[in-house]
Design a protein around this motif. Structure first.
Motif, PDB file in Angstrom:
ATOM      1  N   ASP A   1       0.837  -1.202   0.000  1.00 40.47           N
ATOM      2  CA  ASP A   1       0.000   0.000   0.000  1.00 40.47           C
ATOM      3  C   ASP A   1       0.870   1.250   0.000  1.00 40.47           C
ATOM      4  O   ASP A   1       0.559   2.241  -0.670  1.00 40.47           O
ATOM      5  CB  ASP A   1      -0.911   0.017   1.226  1.00 40.47           C
ATOM      6  N   LEU A   2       1.963   1.206   0.733  1.00 41.31           N
ATOM      7  CA  LEU A   2       2.861   2.363   0.807  1.00 41.31           C
ATOM      8  C   LEU A   2       3.524   2.652  -0.536  1.00 41.31           C
ATOM      9  O   LEU A   2       3.746   3.817  -0.890  1.00 41.31           O
ATOM     10  CB  LEU A   2       3.936   2.127   1.870  1.00 41.31           C
ATOM     11  N   THR A   3       3.848   1.599  -1.264  1.00 43.17           N
ATOM     12  CA  THR A   3       4.530   1.819  -2.550  1.00 43.17           C
ATOM     13  C   THR A   3       3.619   2.462  -3.591  1.00 43.17           C
ATOM     14  O   THR A   3       4.095   2.904  -4.633  1.00 43.17           O
ATOM     15  CB  THR A   3       5.068   0.491  -3.123  1.00 43.17           C
ATOM     16  N   GLN A   4       2.309   2.487  -3.329  1.00 43.72           N
ATOM     17  CA  GLN A   4       1.383   3.127  -4.256  1.00 43.72           C
ATOM     18  C   GLN A   4       1.367   4.644  -4.093  1.00 43.72           C
ATOM     19  O   GLN A   4       0.761   5.351  -4.898  1.00 43.72           O
ATOM     20  CB  GLN A   4      -0.037   2.586  -4.039  1.00 43.72           C
ATOM     21  N   LEU A   5       2.043   5.128  -3.053  1.00 44.75           N
ATOM     22  CA  LEU A   5       2.047   6.569  -2.768  1.00 44.75           C
ATOM     23  C   LEU A   5       3.335   7.218  -3.248  1.00 44.75           C
ATOM     24  O   LEU A   5       4.399   6.595  -3.238  1.00 44.75           O
ATOM     25  CB  LEU A   5       1.918   6.814  -1.260  1.00 44.75           C
ATOM     26  N   SER A   6       3.237   8.477  -3.612  1.00 43.43           N
ATOM     27  CA  SER A   6       4.442   9.276  -3.841  1.00 43.43           C
ATOM     28  C   SER A   6       4.860   9.876  -2.501  1.00 43.43           C
ATOM     29  O   SER A   6       4.102   9.832  -1.523  1.00 43.43           O
ATOM     30  CB  SER A   6       4.152  10.396  -4.850  1.00 43.43           C
ATOM     31  N   GLU A   7       6.061  10.442  -2.445  1.00 39.97           N
ATOM     32  CA  GLU A   7       6.503  11.074  -1.204  1.00 39.97           C
ATOM     33  C   GLU A   7       5.555  12.207  -0.819  1.00 39.97           C
ATOM     34  O   GLU A   7       5.236  12.392   0.359  1.00 39.97           O
ATOM     35  CB  GLU A   7       7.932  11.607  -1.356  1.00 39.97           C
ATOM     36  N   GLU A   8       5.112  12.979  -1.811  1.00 37.78           N
ATOM     37  CA  GLU A   8       4.213  14.107  -1.538  1.00 37.78           C
ATOM     38  C   GLU A   8       2.884  13.614  -0.978  1.00 37.78           C
ATOM     39  O   GLU A   8       2.324  14.210  -0.047  1.00 37.78           O
ATOM     40  CB  GLU A   8       3.971  14.915  -2.818  1.00 37.78           C
ATOM     41  N   GLU A   9       2.373  12.521  -1.521  1.00 37.94           N
ATOM     42  CA  GLU A   9       1.105  11.978  -1.028  1.00 37.94           C
ATOM     43  C   GLU A   9       1.252  11.460   0.390  1.00 37.94           C
ATOM     44  O   GLU A   9       0.340  11.603   1.213  1.00 37.94           O
ATOM     45  CB  GLU A   9       0.623  10.868  -1.960  1.00 37.94           C
ATOM     46  N   LEU A  10       2.400  10.855   0.687  1.00 34.19           N
ATOM     47  CA  LEU A  10       2.637  10.369   2.049  1.00 34.19           C
ATOM     48  C   LEU A  10       2.663  11.528   3.035  1.00 34.19           C
ATOM     49  O   LEU A  10       2.053  11.477   4.102  1.00 34.19           O
ATOM     50  CB  LEU A  10       3.956   9.591   2.106  1.00 34.19           C
ATOM     51  N   LEU A  11       3.354  12.597   2.654  1.00 38.58           N
ATOM     52  CA  LEU A  11       3.468  13.754   3.552  1.00 38.58           C
ATOM     53  C   LEU A  11       2.137  14.472   3.729  1.00 38.58           C
ATOM     54  O   LEU A  11       1.965  15.217   4.707  1.00 38.58           O
ATOM     55  CB  LEU A  11       4.517  14.737   3.007  1.00 38.58           C
ATOM     56  N   SER A  12       1.202  14.260   2.823  1.00 39.98           N
ATOM     57  CA  SER A  12      -0.106  14.916   2.943  1.00 39.98           C
ATOM     58  C   SER A  12      -1.009  14.227   3.959  1.00 39.98           C
ATOM     59  O   SER A  12      -2.046  14.769   4.339  1.00 39.98           O
ATOM     60  CB  SER A  12      -0.812  14.955   1.585  1.00 39.98           C
ATOM     61  N   ILE A  13      -0.601  13.047   4.430  1.00 36.43           N
ATOM     62  CA  ILE A  13      -1.397  12.313   5.418  1.00 36.43           C
ATOM     63  C   ILE A  13      -1.246  12.990   6.779  1.00 36.43           C
ATOM     64  O   ILE A  13      -0.139  13.295   7.212  1.00 36.43           O
ATOM     65  CB  ILE A  13      -0.951  10.841   5.505  1.00 36.43           C
ATOM     66  N   ASN A  14      -2.353  13.195   7.434  1.00 33.17           N
ATOM     67  CA  ASN A  14      -2.348  13.834   8.746  1.00 33.17           C
ATOM     68  C   ASN A  14      -1.518  13.012   9.738  1.00 33.17           C
ATOM     69  O   ASN A  14      -1.747  11.828   9.925  1.00 33.17           O
ATOM     70  CB  ASN A  14      -3.779  13.977   9.263  1.00 33.17           C
ATOM     71  N   GLY A  15      -0.527  13.666  10.369  1.00 31.60           N
ATOM     72  CA  GLY A  15       0.321  12.989  11.349  1.00 31.60           C
ATOM     73  C   GLY A  15       1.651  12.516  10.788  1.00 31.60           C
ATOM     74  O   GLY A  15       2.520  12.091  11.541  1.00 31.60           O
ATOM     75  N   ILE A  16       1.812  12.565   9.480  1.00 32.75           N
ATOM     76  CA  ILE A  16       3.050  12.136   8.844  1.00 32.75           C
ATOM     77  C   ILE A  16       3.909  13.360   8.542  1.00 32.75           C
ATOM     78  O   ILE A  16       3.488  14.265   7.827  1.00 32.75           O
ATOM     79  CB  ILE A  16       2.794  11.365   7.531  1.00 32.75           C
TER      80      ILE A  16
ATOM     81  N   GLU B   1      10.510   1.330  -3.614  1.00 30.83           N
ATOM     82  CA  GLU B   1      10.571   2.767  -3.809  1.00 30.83           C
ATOM     83  C   GLU B   1       9.164   3.355  -3.880  1.00 30.83           C
ATOM     84  O   GLU B   1       8.176   2.633  -4.091  1.00 30.83           O
ATOM     85  CB  GLU B   1      11.336   3.124  -5.077  1.00 30.83           C
ATOM     86  N   PHE B   2       9.074   4.653  -3.714  1.00 28.93           N
ATOM     87  CA  PHE B   2       7.823   5.353  -3.811  1.00 28.93           C
ATOM     88  C   PHE B   2       7.328   5.376  -5.260  1.00 28.93           C
ATOM     89  O   PHE B   2       8.113   5.227  -6.193  1.00 28.93           O
ATOM     90  CB  PHE B   2       7.943   6.804  -3.315  1.00 28.93           C
ATOM     91  N   ASN B   3       6.049   5.557  -5.400  1.00 27.90           N
ATOM     92  CA  ASN B   3       5.446   5.684  -6.732  1.00 27.90           C
ATOM     93  C   ASN B   3       5.883   7.022  -7.346  1.00 27.90           C
ATOM     94  O   ASN B   3       5.744   8.055  -6.715  1.00 27.90           O
ATOM     95  CB  ASN B   3       3.908   5.649  -6.608  1.00 27.90           C
ATOM     96  N   ARG B   4       6.409   6.965  -8.515  1.00 27.93           N
ATOM     97  CA  ARG B   4       6.831   8.186  -9.201  1.00 27.93           C
ATOM     98  C   ARG B   4       5.734   8.583 -10.182  1.00 27.93           C
ATOM     99  O   ARG B   4       5.536   7.962 -11.215  1.00 27.93           O
ATOM    100  CB  ARG B   4       8.143   7.956  -9.939  1.00 27.93           C
ATOM    101  N   ARG B   5       4.983   9.608  -9.809  1.00 20.38           N
ATOM    102  CA  ARG B   5       3.895  10.065 -10.670  1.00 20.38           C
ATOM    103  C   ARG B   5       4.453  10.762 -11.896  1.00 20.38           C
ATOM    104  O   ARG B   5       5.328  11.614 -11.793  1.00 20.38           O
ATOM    105  CB  ARG B   5       2.997  11.039  -9.908  1.00 20.38           C
ATOM    106  N   ASP B   6       3.944  10.379 -13.062  1.00 22.65           N
ATOM    107  CA  ASP B   6       4.398  11.038 -14.306  1.00 22.65           C
ATOM    108  C   ASP B   6       3.723  12.401 -14.441  1.00 22.65           C
ATOM    109  O   ASP B   6       2.607  12.606 -14.038  1.00 22.65           O
ATOM    110  CB  ASP B   6       4.052  10.166 -15.517  1.00 22.65           C
TER     111      ASP B   6
END
Length: 226
Positions: free
Chosen positions: A188-203, A221-226
């Motif tokens: 599930d984590l690999t489906q996120l980009s770094e920016e999406e992870l940081l947008s989660i409340n508490g992260i 690695e994180f998902n690299r959005r094109d």
């Protein structure tokens, strides 16, 4: 009629606990059915007085006249009834913790439950590691720390993307934030980009660094959005 502390039973509750007319501290924390049930256990005189004084909002003098008492007897009956209802041994049947306190207790419980789940998962993993060492799948010399042991066992037994986040060495804050977002596995984590992870409340950055380290350990690695 002089009772100005609201309608029944809230006027009664305020008098039981000595609250002012605009104070809702105890009215919000009383289990009403429990209070009604306890009033039914009072003697008939006390029940009649409550009905007159609080339901019909009679003055104390009107209660005395209706019940054929003098004003002092009415005062004593009221004081005795309120004192009985206020007694902690009786109030425990209908008085609950305020919602604020309940929420604090719930948060503490959730945090302790999460920590318990993490410890239990590590315990089970260590059992698996000991079995692997005994069977020769892992050499004792290859294990330098408890974390290494769990990581080594994970890599032997499973696809890393299927590993549940409670099996990882995450801080309680990171774990709770991810669980609330519905993230349950490394996959599930690999489906996120770094920016999406940081947008989660508490992260925050600390949590991000934790997960980057995990990804390095599992060659993810994180998902690299094109």
């Amino acid at each position: 009629m002089s009772n100005k502390k609201g309608n029944y039973p809230f006027n009664l509750i305020r008098d039981i606990f000595g609250d002012k007319a605009d104070d809702n501290t105890h009215t919000q924390a009383v289990y009403l059915k429990g209070l009604y049930d306890h009033i039914q256990r009072l003697d008939s005189y006390q029940q009649e007085y409550i009905a007159l004084r609080y339901e019909k909002k009679f003055t104390r003098k009107e209660c005395a006249e209706h019940m054929d008492l003098n004003i002092e007897q009415a005062r004593q009956l009221e004081a005795k009834t309120l004192r009985h209802l206020r007694n902690p041994r009786n109030a425990i049947h209908y008085y609950a913790a305020p919602l604020r306190d309940f929420n604090i207790i719930t948060e503490k419980y959730d945090r302790l439950r999460s920590e318990h789940d993490l410890l239990n998962t590590e315990y089970e993993k260590l059992k698996a590691v000991l079995h692997d060492v005994a069977s020769g799948k892992i050499k004792p010399s290859d294990i330098t720390t408890t974390f290494d042991a769990i990581q080594t066992s994970n890599m032997i037994h499973s696809d890393p993307t299927a590993i549940k986040i409670q099996e990882l060495d995450l801080s309680t804050r990171s774990y709770n934030s991810l669980k609330r977002k519905g993230i349950n596995t490394l996959g599930d984590l690999t489906q996120l980009s770094e920016e999406e992870l940081l947008s989660i409340n508490g992260i925050g950055r600390y949590c991000l660094d934790e997960i980057k380290t995990l990804f390095q350990n599992y060659d993810l690695e994180f998902n690299r959005r094109d």
